[in-house]
Enzyme design. Structure first.
Site, PDB file in Angstrom:
ATOM      1  N   ASP A  77       0.835  -1.203   0.000  1.00  0.00           N
ATOM      2  CA  ASP A  77       0.000   0.000   0.000  1.00  0.00           C
ATOM      3  C   ASP A  77       0.876   1.262   0.000  1.00  0.00           C
ATOM      4  OD1 ASP A  77      -2.300   1.511   0.129  1.00  0.00           O
ATOM      5  OD2 ASP A  77      -3.064   0.594   1.962  1.00  0.00           O
ATOM      6  N   ASP A  86     -10.800   2.157  -3.446  1.00  0.00           N
ATOM      7  CA  ASP A  86     -11.431   1.753  -2.192  1.00  0.00           C
ATOM      8  C   ASP A  86     -12.948   1.787  -2.333  1.00  0.00           C
ATOM      9  OD1 ASP A  86      -9.181   1.173  -0.767  1.00  0.00           O
ATOM     10  OD2 ASP A  86      -9.068   3.091   0.279  1.00  0.00           O
TER      11      ASP A  86
HETATM   12  C1  DGJ Z   1      -5.859   1.862   1.812  1.00  0.00           C
HETATM   13  C2  DGJ Z   1      -6.232   0.667   0.987  1.00  0.00           C
HETATM   14  O1  DGJ Z   1      -6.727   1.073  -0.258  1.00  0.00           O
HETATM   15  C3  DGJ Z   1      -7.241  -0.180   1.756  1.00  0.00           C
HETATM   16  O2  DGJ Z   1      -7.621  -1.277   0.985  1.00  0.00           O
HETATM   17  C4  DGJ Z   1      -6.634  -0.614   3.068  1.00  0.00           C
HETATM   18  O3  DGJ Z   1      -5.570  -1.488   2.841  1.00  0.00           O
HETATM   19  C5  DGJ Z   1      -6.181   0.600   3.856  1.00  0.00           C
HETATM   20  N1  DGJ Z   1      -5.325   1.445   3.080  1.00  0.00           N
HETATM   21  C6  DGJ Z   1      -5.451   0.181   5.103  1.00  0.00           C
HETATM   22  O4  DGJ Z   1      -4.943   1.233   5.778  1.00  0.00           O
END
Ligand code: DGJ
Length: 741
Positions: A486, A554
Site C-alpha cells: 500500500d 477503495d
Molecule cells: C488503503 C487501501 O486502499 C485499503 O484497501 C486498506 O488497505 C487501507 N489502506 C489500510 O490502511
C-alpha cells in the site's frame, strides 16, 4: 508552381535553396535527394515514418496504418498545405530547446559552460531483432556544437501493434550538464481534429473520464504528487483522430507512461494544426544534473494505435500487458478473503483465527491480513501511529504472524499480509530513530497526508530498510502466499537529508522504489503482489512490471465499480484488477459478486454475518468463478454496451480458441422499465460454429429467465445477439456461451 506554397508546406527548412529543390523533388514524386532518408518503424498493421532532412533533423511524417509501399512515406510532407512552421522543427522526433524551436520542447539543457542551446542532428540508426515479435530501433542524435547525445529507442511488439519508446541522454562535456526537461517520447500526429479522452478523480472516484476536442495551444496532463501520483489523474489517456473513436470504429492512440512518480504529458495543437505529443517524467522541481559519461534513461512511453476503434486498441494493450509486462500474466490468480472492511484495526489473534476458518468455509485461496498488525511502543490501532514499526503487535498477536501462517495452512488457505513499507507515522519508533530518513523540510512545519510521511527512498539505506521489511516477513514465514503493498501518502515538503541536489529527489525516489521492487522480485519472483495506493493512486505499467495485480479503488460500491472497472479496462487486463465484494452499496450480494467476478474475485465481508442463502451463493460463486476465470483472465475483452450511455453495461470475454464466452450484464439505471430491451450482439465468435447459451451464477432458488439449452450459431449471436433479460428484478446477469462439440 507557387513558390510561396512550396516554401511553407509545414516543414520549412532553413536554407531556402536546398529546401526548394528538396520540396520540388518530393512533390513531383521523383526519388528524393540522397541527403534525406526515411526510417520506418512498423508493427503488424501500423507504421511510424521518420524523415531525416537535408539539415539532418529527424522529423516525424506519419503515424497510422502502414502503407503497402514503404517508399511512399517520403511523399507525405509535400502534400500538406497546413501553413507555416517558422522553425522547421514542429514535427521534430525529439524537439531540442534553445536553438530553432518555437514550440514546446522534449528536451531542455544547460551545458557545462552555462550555455542553454541545443540542436540534435541525425548520426545513425539501427534496428535489432530481439525475437519473432520484438525489435528495437534506435536513432542516435548529436549536437553539432557540444559533445551531447540523445538516442531514441522504439521497442516494437509487432503482433500487438504496441510500441514502447524511451530516450537515453548522454554527455561527455567538461563538467556536469543540467537537464531541465527530458521527455520519453515526442510524437507528431496529423488529423482534422483531435479528441482527448483523459481521466481524473480522487480517493474513491478513480478513473472518471472526460472526452473533449483539443483546441490550439497546450493541454497538460500531469502529476506533482510524488508518490501516489495518480490520485488526481493517471498517466493513461487516449487521443482519437478526426472524431471520437467508438469501440469498433475510428482512429485512436492509447498511451500510458511507465512511471510511478510525477509525469507530464503535453498535447499541443500547433500553428499548423498538427498535434505534438510529448510524454515523460514531469520536469517540475526536477532539474537533473548529469555527469560526463553518465546516462539518463527515461521511462518508456507505451502506446498503441488502431484504426478499428478503442476496443481493438485496448485488446492489443491488454494482451501485451499479459504477455510482456505484468508478473505471471499467463498464470492463474488467487481468490481472497480480506479483513479490512470487516474489522478495520479492531482484531486480535482469536478473531483472525476465526476469519481464517471463514476463508476456508467460503472457499477462497487466501486470507489477507490488512493494516493494523504491527507496532508496540506505538500500536497501530488507528491510522495515527505505528507505521514504520514492522514488528507484530504483541497484545493483538501474541503468537506472531508465524502462528497465523500455520493456522492458515491447517485450514488449507494461504496467508497473505498487508504492508505500507514506504511510509512512516511521526508517532513511531522509526521516526524517533531515523528522522533523517523522512522526506520533510528541516525548517518548516510538517504536513501529513493520512497522518503520515514518506520515507526517503533516494537513500540506499532506506531502500535496504524497505526491502528488509518484506524480506524479514518472508524469511520468518516462508509460506507467506500474498503481499498487498500500500502507499497512502503524497509527498509534501519535498526535501531529502540524503540528496546532494534536492531537485533529484522526485526522480531518485521512484528509481529507489523500483530498485526495491526489483530486489523483492529477484528473491521472490512468483509471490502474488497487489499494487495498492489508498485505492488506485498508483496504477501504472512502471510499477505493474513487479506486480501481479492492482487495487483499482477503495470504492467497492458495485454500481460505482461497474464504471471504474469499465474505464480501467481500456488500459489494463481483467487479470490485474482486484475486485472485492464488500458491504458498500445497496445492491444484493449477487450483483456485488457478479461485478467483482469481472476481474480478480475477492471478498471483504464478515462471512459469519451472511444469511444461509447468501453464504451458499458466495460459496457456489467462488466455484463457478474458478470454472470460468481463465476466460476472464486471459481472454479477449469486448465492451458491448457502455454504462455511460445505456441502461446496462455489457462486457464479454472470449477465450483464444473462441470456444467459450463469459458475458457480464449489469443494470446501471433504476428508472421505470430500464433494462435490456434488445438482444446484444456479441463479438469475436466463430460464425460457423454452434454455441450453447446458459445463465450462470444464479442466486439459490432463482430460476433463469433464459430459455434452457438455447443453441445459436456464432453468426446469429454476432449479427442479432442475445438478450440477457436484465431488468430491475434481474439487475445482474452472467451468461456462459459454449461452443458445441
Ligand atoms: C488503503 C487501501 O486502499 C485499503 O484497501 C486498506 O488497505 C487501507 N489502506 C489500510 O490502511
Amino acid at each position: 508552381m507557387n513558390l510561396k506554397n512550396i516554401y511553407t508546406t509545414g516543414f520549412r527548412l532553413i536554407q531556402p535553396a536546398k529546401s526548394l529543390l528538396f520540396s520540388v523533388l518530393l512533390i513531383s514524386g521523383i526519388q528524393a535527394s540522397a541527403q534525406t532518408k526515411i526510417i520506418t518503424i512498423e508493427t503488424k498493421h501500423n507504421a511510424m515514418a521518420l524523415q531525416v532532412g537535408a539539415d539532418k533533423r529527424v522529423g516525424m511524417v506519419y503515424l497510422g496504418v502502414k502503407l503497402a509501399g514503404p517508399d511512399e512515406y517520403r511523399h507525405i510532407p509535400a502534400m500538406r498545405r497546413q501553413g507555416t512552421d517558422d522553425s522547421g522543427t514542429f514535427n521534430s522526433a525529439y524537439t531540442p530547446a534553445g536553438s530553432r524551436n518555437l514550440v514546446e520542447p522534449a528536451i531542455e539543457v544547460t551545458h557545462a559552460d552555462g550555455n542553454n542551446s541545443l540542436d540534435l542532428q541525425y548520426v545513425s540508426d539501427q534496428t535489432q531483432k530481439v525475437d519473432a515479435n520484438i525489435s528495437i530501433t534506435s536513432i542516435v542524435l548529436k549536437d553539432p556544437a557540444y559533445p551531447f547525445q540523445v538516442t531514441l529507442f522504439y521497442k516494437v511488439y509487432a503482433d500487438d501493434d504496441v510500441v514502447e519508446q524511451w530516450s537515453v541522454i548522454k554527455q561527455t562535456e567538461k563538467g556536469n550538464v543540467t537537464l531541465h526537461k527530458f521527455a520519453s517520447a515526442n510524437l507528431y500526429l496529423t488529423a482534422n481534429a483531435y479528441w482527448l479522452k483523459q481521466f481524473h478523480g480522487n480517493w474513491a472516484r478513480e478513473m472518471q473520464p472526460q472526452e473533449s476536442e483539443l483546441t490550439a495551444g497546450i493541454k497538460v496532463l500531469d502529476s506533482k504528487l510524488g508518490t501516489r501520483a495518480d490520485l488526481y489523474q493517471p498517466p493513461s489517456f487516449m487521443v482519437s483522430f478526426d472524431q471520437p473513436a467508438t469501440e469498433d470504429q475510428g482512429k485512436v492512440l492509447l498511451g500510458s507512461l511507465e512511471w510511478s512518480g510525477n509525469f507530464k504529458i503535453d498535447l499541443e495543437v500547433d500553428a499548423t494544426k498538427n498535434l505534438r505529443l510529448i510524454a515523460g517524467i514531469n520536469p517540475y522541481a526536477s532539474d537533473y544534473s548529469l555527469k560526463p559519461n553518465e546516462e539518463f534513461k527515461t521511462p518508456a512511453f507505451l502506446y498503441t494505435y488502431s484504426d478499428l476503434g478503442k476496443g481493438n486498441a485496448s485488446r492489443n494493450l491488454q494482451r501485451w500487458a499479459r504477455d510482456y509486462q505484468i508478473v505471471d500474466g499467463k498464470g492463474a490468480r488467487l481468490t481472497i478473503l480480506n479483513n479490512w472492511e470487516s474489522t478495520f484495526f479492531d482484531f486480535n489473534e482469536t478473531k483472525l483465527a476465526a476469519l481464517l476458518k471463514d476463508a476456508k468455509k467460503l472457499g477462497t485461496d487466501v486470507f489477507l491480513l490488512d493494516d493494523g498488525w504491527f507496532g508496540n511502543k506505538y500500536p497501530r490501532n488507528n491510522d495515527n501511529a505505528g507505521l514504520g514499526d514492522w514488528q507484530e503487535n504483541k497484545s493483538k498477536l501474541p503468537s506472531g504472524i508465524g502462528y497465523l501462517v500455520k493456522e492458515a495452512q491447517a485450514n488449507d488457505v494461504k496467508f497473505g499480509i498487508w504492508a505500507e513499507p514506504e511510509m512512516v507515522n511521526p508517532k513511531s519508533e522509526l521516526y524517533e530513530k531515523h528522522p533523517d530518513w523522512v522526506i520533510k523540510q528541516p525548517n518548516r512545519k510538517e504536513y501529513y497526508f493520512r497522518n503520515q510521511l514518506v520515507l526517503d527512498l533516494s537513500n540506499p539505506k532506506v531502500q535496504d530498510f524497505v526491502f528488509g521489511i518484506l524480506d524479514n516477513l518472508f524469511t520468518k514465514n516462508p509460506q507467506l502466499g500474498f503481499i498487498k503493498w500500500d502507499c497512502n501518502a503524497v509527498i509534501y515538503n519535498a526535501y531529502s537529508a540524503y540528496e546532494k541536489r534536492q531537485s533529484h529527489l522526485y526522480i531518485d525516489y521512484v528509481r529507489g522504489l523500483y530498485s526495491v521492487f526489483a530486489r523483492v522480485r529477484a528473491k521472490y519472483p512468483k509471490v502474488p503482489m497487489m499494487l495498492c495506493s489508498g485505492g488506485g493512486g498508483r496504477v501504472d505499467y512502471g510499477a505493474l512490471k513487479y506486480f501481479t495485480e492492482f487495487w483499482p479503488s477503495d470504492n467497492t460500491d458495485p454500481l460505482e465499480r461497474v464504471f471504474i472497472q469499465y474505464e480501467y479496462s481500456f488500459f489494463f487486463p481483467a487479470i490485474t484488477s482486484d475486485n472485492h465484494v464488500t458491504d458498500w452499496g445497496k445492491q444484493p450480494i449477487k450483483f456485488r459478486t457478479d461485478v467483482a467476478m469481472m476481474g480478480k474475485l475477492g471478498f471483504d465481508i464478515m462471512v459469519g454475518k451472511l444469511n444461509e442463502n447468501d453464504l451458499k451463493f458466495c460459496q457456489q460463486a467462488i466455484q463457478t468463478y474458478k470454472g470460468f476465470s481463465d476466460v476472464v483472465w486471459h481472454g479477449d475483452q469486448y465492451r458491448l454496451l457502455s454504462p455511460w450511455k445505456n441502461d446496462l453495461a455489457s462486457i464479454m470475454y472470449i477465450n483464444e480458441s473462441r470456444s467459450k464466452v463469459i458475458m457480464f450484464n449489469y443494470l446501471v439505471n433504476n428508472r421505470y422499465d430500464a433494462g435490456s430491451h434488445l438482444p446484444i450482439p456479441l463479438q469475436g465468435l466463430n460464425p460457423g460454429k454452434k454455441y450453447k447459451v446458459q445463465e450462470i451464477n444464479l442466486y439459490p432458488g432463482t430460476p433463469s429467465r433464459l430459455q434452457a439449452d438455447a443453441v445459436f450459431t456464432g453468426d446469429y449471436l454476432m449479427k442479432v445477439g442475445i438478450n440477457p433479460e436484465v431488468n430491475a428484478g434481474r439487475a445482474s446477469v452472467i451468461l456462459e456461451i459454449d461452443e458445441m462439440e
